[in-house]
Design a protein around this motif. Structure first.
Motif, PDB file in Angstrom:
ATOM      1  N   ALA A 182      -3.833  -8.329  -4.882  1.00  0.00           N
ATOM      2  CA  ALA A 182      -3.124  -7.817  -3.977  1.00  0.00           C
ATOM      3  C   ALA A 182      -3.246  -6.377  -3.495  1.00  0.00           C
ATOM      4  O   ALA A 182      -3.294  -5.842  -2.542  1.00  0.00           O
ATOM      5  CB  ALA A 182      -1.622  -7.859  -3.958  1.00  0.00           C
ATOM      6  N   ALA A 183      -3.904  -5.662  -4.698  1.00  0.00           N
ATOM      7  CA  ALA A 183      -3.894  -4.282  -4.541  1.00  0.00           C
ATOM      8  C   ALA A 183      -5.290  -3.979  -3.892  1.00  0.00           C
ATOM      9  O   ALA A 183      -5.513  -2.982  -3.121  1.00  0.00           O
ATOM     10  CB  ALA A 183      -4.350  -3.604  -5.999  1.00  0.00           C
ATOM     11  N   ASP A 184      -6.338  -4.827  -3.876  1.00  0.00           N
ATOM     12  CA  ASP A 184      -7.589  -4.696  -3.343  1.00  0.00           C
ATOM     13  C   ASP A 184      -7.124  -5.224  -1.715  1.00  0.00           C
ATOM     14  O   ASP A 184      -7.771  -4.475  -0.847  1.00  0.00           O
ATOM     15  CB  ASP A 184      -8.510  -6.076  -3.841  1.00  0.00           C
ATOM     16  N   ALA A 185      -6.358  -6.082  -1.485  1.00  0.00           N
ATOM     17  CA  ALA A 185      -6.005  -6.452   0.059  1.00  0.00           C
ATOM     18  C   ALA A 185      -5.319  -5.402   0.714  1.00  0.00           C
ATOM     19  O   ALA A 185      -5.511  -4.845   1.903  1.00  0.00           O
ATOM     20  CB  ALA A 185      -5.046  -7.742  -0.211  1.00  0.00           C
ATOM     21  N   THR A 186      -4.422  -4.528  -0.213  1.00  0.00           N
ATOM     22  CA  THR A 186      -3.991  -3.407   0.279  1.00  0.00           C
ATOM     23  C   THR A 186      -4.941  -2.453   0.862  1.00  0.00           C
ATOM     24  O   THR A 186      -4.875  -1.742   1.852  1.00  0.00           O
ATOM     25  CB  THR A 186      -2.843  -2.627  -0.697  1.00  0.00           C
ATOM     26  N   ARG A 187      -5.900  -1.938  -0.190  1.00  0.00           N
ATOM     27  CA  ARG A 187      -6.895  -0.952   0.152  1.00  0.00           C
ATOM     28  C   ARG A 187      -7.730  -1.521   1.240  1.00  0.00           C
ATOM     29  O   ARG A 187      -7.846  -0.462   2.402  1.00  0.00           O
ATOM     30  CB  ARG A 187      -7.721  -0.760  -1.073  1.00  0.00           C
ATOM     31  N   ARG A 188      -7.945  -2.769   1.750  1.00  0.00           N
ATOM     32  CA  ARG A 188      -8.676  -3.096   2.746  1.00  0.00           C
ATOM     33  C   ARG A 188      -8.213  -3.167   4.175  1.00  0.00           C
ATOM     34  O   ARG A 188      -8.399  -2.643   4.852  1.00  0.00           O
ATOM     35  CB  ARG A 188      -9.033  -4.703   2.401  1.00  0.00           C
ATOM     36  N   ALA A 189      -6.761  -3.539   3.959  1.00  0.00           N
ATOM     37  CA  ALA A 189      -6.001  -3.180   5.127  1.00  0.00           C
ATOM     38  C   ALA A 189      -5.752  -1.651   5.315  1.00  0.00           C
ATOM     39  O   ALA A 189      -5.855  -1.348   6.814  1.00  0.00           O
ATOM     40  CB  ALA A 189      -4.559  -3.905   4.938  1.00  0.00           C
ATOM     41  N   ILE A 190      -5.591  -0.798   4.505  1.00  0.00           N
ATOM     42  CA  ILE A 190      -5.323   0.429   4.970  1.00  0.00           C
ATOM     43  C   ILE A 190      -6.994   1.055   5.341  1.00  0.00           C
ATOM     44  O   ILE A 190      -6.970   1.746   6.470  1.00  0.00           O
ATOM     45  CB  ILE A 190      -5.250   1.453   3.686  1.00  0.00           C
ATOM     46  N   GLU A 191      -7.933   0.602   4.881  1.00  0.00           N
ATOM     47  CA  GLU A 191      -9.266   0.949   5.488  1.00  0.00           C
ATOM     48  C   GLU A 191      -9.519   0.276   6.858  1.00  0.00           C
ATOM     49  O   GLU A 191      -9.805   1.195   7.888  1.00  0.00           O
ATOM     50  CB  GLU A 191     -10.604   0.118   4.736  1.00  0.00           C
ATOM     51  N   LEU A 192      -8.900  -0.757   7.290  1.00  0.00           N
ATOM     52  CA  LEU A 192      -9.089  -1.270   8.411  1.00  0.00           C
ATOM     53  C   LEU A 192      -8.336  -0.556   9.350  1.00  0.00           C
ATOM     54  O   LEU A 192      -8.593  -0.337  10.802  1.00  0.00           O
ATOM     55  CB  LEU A 192      -8.753  -2.644   8.495  1.00  0.00           C
ATOM     56  N   ALA A 193      -6.915   0.007   9.201  1.00  0.00           N
ATOM     57  CA  ALA A 193      -5.926   0.531   9.747  1.00  0.00           C
ATOM     58  C   ALA A 193      -6.493   1.828  10.189  1.00  0.00           C
ATOM     59  O   ALA A 193      -6.524   2.328  11.317  1.00  0.00           O
ATOM     60  CB  ALA A 193      -4.599   0.639   9.197  1.00  0.00           C
ATOM     61  N   LYS A 194      -7.158   2.520   9.112  1.00  0.00           N
ATOM     62  CA  LYS A 194      -7.663   3.746   9.339  1.00  0.00           C
ATOM     63  C   LYS A 194      -9.098   3.884  10.418  1.00  0.00           C
ATOM     64  O   LYS A 194      -9.016   4.833  11.458  1.00  0.00           O
ATOM     65  CB  LYS A 194      -8.213   4.567   8.091  1.00  0.00           C
ATOM     66  N   SER A 195      -9.656   2.880  10.356  1.00  0.00           N
ATOM     67  CA  SER A 195     -10.983   2.824  11.337  1.00  0.00           C
ATOM     68  C   SER A 195     -10.542   2.379  12.665  1.00  0.00           C
ATOM     69  O   SER A 195     -11.161   2.899  13.593  1.00  0.00           O
ATOM     70  CB  SER A 195     -11.915   1.640  10.760  1.00  0.00           C
ATOM     71  N   ARG A 196      -9.268   1.835  12.826  1.00  0.00           N
ATOM     72  CA  ARG A 196      -8.704   1.737  14.331  1.00  0.00           C
ATOM     73  C   ARG A 196      -7.866   2.892  14.746  1.00  0.00           C
ATOM     74  O   ARG A 196      -7.152   2.558  15.752  1.00  0.00           O
ATOM     75  CB  ARG A 196      -8.212   0.275  14.048  1.00  0.00           C
ATOM     76  N   GLY A 197      -7.635   3.756  13.963  1.00  0.00           N
ATOM     77  CA  GLY A 197      -6.921   5.049  14.473  1.00  0.00           C
ATOM     78  C   GLY A 197      -5.399   4.866  14.243  1.00  0.00           C
ATOM     79  O   GLY A 197      -4.399   5.609  15.017  1.00  0.00           O
ATOM     80  N   LEU A 198      -4.740   3.961  13.392  1.00  0.00           N
ATOM     81  CA  LEU A 198      -3.506   3.656  13.363  1.00  0.00           C
ATOM     82  C   LEU A 198      -2.909   4.742  12.437  1.00  0.00           C
ATOM     83  O   LEU A 198      -3.415   5.378  11.478  1.00  0.00           O
ATOM     84  CB  LEU A 198      -3.102   2.341  12.762  1.00  0.00           C
ATOM     85  N   LEU A 199      -1.557   5.133  12.825  1.00  0.00           N
ATOM     86  CA  LEU A 199      -0.746   6.081  11.986  1.00  0.00           C
ATOM     87  C   LEU A 199      -0.664   5.161  10.528  1.00  0.00           C
ATOM     88  O   LEU A 199      -0.275   4.096  10.719  1.00  0.00           O
ATOM     89  CB  LEU A 199       0.601   6.495  12.537  1.00  0.00           C
ATOM     90  N   ILE A 200      -0.462   5.987   9.486  1.00  0.00           N
ATOM     91  CA  ILE A 200      -0.213   5.173   8.134  1.00  0.00           C
ATOM     92  C   ILE A 200       1.047   5.642   7.907  1.00  0.00           C
ATOM     93  O   ILE A 200       1.210   6.714   7.546  1.00  0.00           O
ATOM     94  CB  ILE A 200      -1.383   5.208   7.244  1.00  0.00           C
ATOM     95  N   SER A 201       1.878   4.683   7.379  1.00  0.00           N
ATOM     96  CA  SER A 201       3.513   4.862   7.128  1.00  0.00           C
ATOM     97  C   SER A 201       3.429   4.301   5.585  1.00  0.00           C
ATOM     98  O   SER A 201       2.933   3.212   5.270  1.00  0.00           O
ATOM     99  CB  SER A 201       4.181   4.313   8.072  1.00  0.00           C
ATOM    100  N   LEU A 202       4.199   5.199   4.644  1.00  0.00           N
ATOM    101  CA  LEU A 202       4.589   4.933   3.333  1.00  0.00           C
ATOM    102  C   LEU A 202       5.650   5.106   2.727  1.00  0.00           C
ATOM    103  O   LEU A 202       6.232   6.031   2.962  1.00  0.00           O
ATOM    104  CB  LEU A 202       3.334   5.552   2.501  1.00  0.00           C
ATOM    105  N   ASP A 203       6.159   3.985   2.218  1.00  0.00           N
ATOM    106  CA  ASP A 203       7.445   4.216   1.239  1.00  0.00           C
ATOM    107  C   ASP A 203       6.718   3.887  -0.147  1.00  0.00           C
ATOM    108  O   ASP A 203       6.654   2.750  -0.638  1.00  0.00           O
ATOM    109  CB  ASP A 203       8.546   3.145   1.738  1.00  0.00           C
ATOM    110  N   PRO A 204       6.842   4.703  -0.979  1.00  0.00           N
ATOM    111  CA  PRO A 204       6.606   4.607  -2.378  1.00  0.00           C
ATOM    112  C   PRO A 204       7.261   3.488  -2.992  1.00  0.00           C
ATOM    113  O   PRO A 204       6.578   2.597  -3.900  1.00  0.00           O
ATOM    114  CB  PRO A 204       6.594   5.743  -3.133  1.00  0.00           C
ATOM    115  N   ASN A 205       8.560   3.561  -3.044  1.00  0.00           N
ATOM    116  CA  ASN A 205       9.455   2.318  -3.278  1.00  0.00           C
ATOM    117  C   ASN A 205       9.245   2.120  -4.677  1.00  0.00           C
ATOM    118  O   ASN A 205       8.816   0.647  -5.389  1.00  0.00           O
ATOM    119  CB  ASN A 205       9.015   0.953  -2.724  1.00  0.00           C
ATOM    120  N   LEU A 206       9.384   3.144  -5.784  1.00  0.00           N
ATOM    121  CA  LEU A 206       8.941   3.058  -7.138  1.00  0.00           C
ATOM    122  C   LEU A 206       9.703   1.964  -7.915  1.00  0.00           C
ATOM    123  O   LEU A 206      11.160   1.915  -7.701  1.00  0.00           O
ATOM    124  CB  LEU A 206       9.317   4.262  -7.831  1.00  0.00           C
TER     125      LEU A 206
END
Length: 320
Positions: free
Chosen positions: A143-167
């Motif tokens: 899942a960690a690799d899938a998350t990084r892949r999704a962020i990479e795709l989102a950034k390449s398409r100019g999406l705003l990236i939103s994060l909740d660390p949710n420790l």
């Protein structure tokens, strides 16, 4: 091709929360749909935004229930994979007298940790505005690799990236791993919703200092530093506001309140049609007032997705 305001990736799970005890003193548990990204999207959907979820559940009764719950909440579920080889993740919640939570997880592995990069539905990100994630999807591979892949795709398409660390410390093998993953995640994000407790844990500084650090050192555009029942300190490079939560609301269950804050705030930002840097002080304050009120009202009900208040409740509480 359908367009989405927000696409989120992460855990879907069942929250088991106590509502009584039996004769032997053991808790009687109530099952509720949960998972921070699902709660986040449920708020967005209720407040008029188009949303979609990427994740994995087990091919079991709980997995089907969760997928159906999201669908009924107006969330697109075609990005949710059903896996017959793993069980849907379970979380067991204990509550103190103030409704504050402690978690233990049945996740060894849980389905949410088994999402692979190849299972990411890239089409969902083609015409979205925002991609949202939390760090629980970084605790385990794949899942960690899938998350990084999704962020990479989102950034390449100019999406705003939103994060909740949710420790959630119990889900990390070492606190150092959590710290490193959260640090990395913060450096990917444009918008961050982070609690005062997380800021203190990361850097040992105040919420206000934490927000300034994120703006200046991590290049975050908009920070919501939540203060528990006290409210929220929010900041962009141009504006700073502090908003108190509405008075007189007695919390029954705080599960999902932070997620509902985040989704509610995002719905108002999208509705404004503005970038974070374009918000006036009054606009930022109104976004946070709406989110604080939504989150506070949600604590009067059990669960996360099921506790998102109706818009009319919020407007009434705001005196509108």
């Amino acid at each position: 091709m359908k367009q989405y305001d927000v696409v989120a990736l992460g855990e879907l799970l069942i929250d088991f929360a106590p509502y009584s005890t039996n004769e032997g003193g053991y808790p009687i548990l109530s099952a509720n749909p949960g998972g921070a990204p699902g709660n986040f999207l449920a708020a967005l959907s209720k407040y008029g935004c188009r949303t979609a979820m990427i994740g994995k559940v087990g091919d079991d009764s709980f997995g089907r229930l969760l997928t159906d719950t999201l669908r009924k909440a107006g969330i697109e579920t075609k990005g949710i994979v059903s896996d017959p080889d793993v069980f849907t993740t379970l979380a067991f919640v204990s509550l103190d007298a103030s409704g504050n939570r402690d978690f233990s997880f049945a996740r060894k592995p849980g389905a949410d940790t088994c999402l692979t990069p190849e299972e990411i539905d890239g089409e969902l990100l083609e015409n979205a505005k925002v991609f949202h994630f939390g760090t629980l999807s970084l605790t385990d591979s794949p899942a960690a690799d899938a998350t990084r892949r999704a962020i990479e795709l989102a950034k390449s398409r100019g999406l705003l990236i939103s994060l909740d660390p949710n420790l959630r410390k119990p889900l990390w093998k070492r606190e150092e791993d959590a710290r490193n993953a959260i640090d990395w995640s913060l450096r990917q994000a444009d918008i961050v919703k982070i609690s005062d407790e997380e800021i203190s844990w990361l850097w040992g500084i105040s919420p206000e200092e934490g927000a300034e650090k994120l703006l200046k050192e991590y290049n975050v555009s908009l920070v919501y530093a939540t203060l528990g029942p006290k409210g929220c300190y929010a900041a962009t490079a141009q504006q700073r506001v502090t908003v108190e939560s509405p008075a007189g609301i007695r919390a029954v269950d705080t599960t999902g309140a932070g997620d509902i804050f985040g989704g509610s705030a995002m719905s108002r930002l999208i509705r404004s049609g503005k970038k974070p840097s374009e918000l006036t002080e009054d606009e930022l304050r109104e976004i946070v007032r709406f989110a604080c009120t939504a989150a506070s009202l949600s604590t009067q009900k059990h669960g996360g997705i099921t506790s998102v208040p109706d818009p009319e409740e919020i407007e009434k509480a705001l005196g509108n």
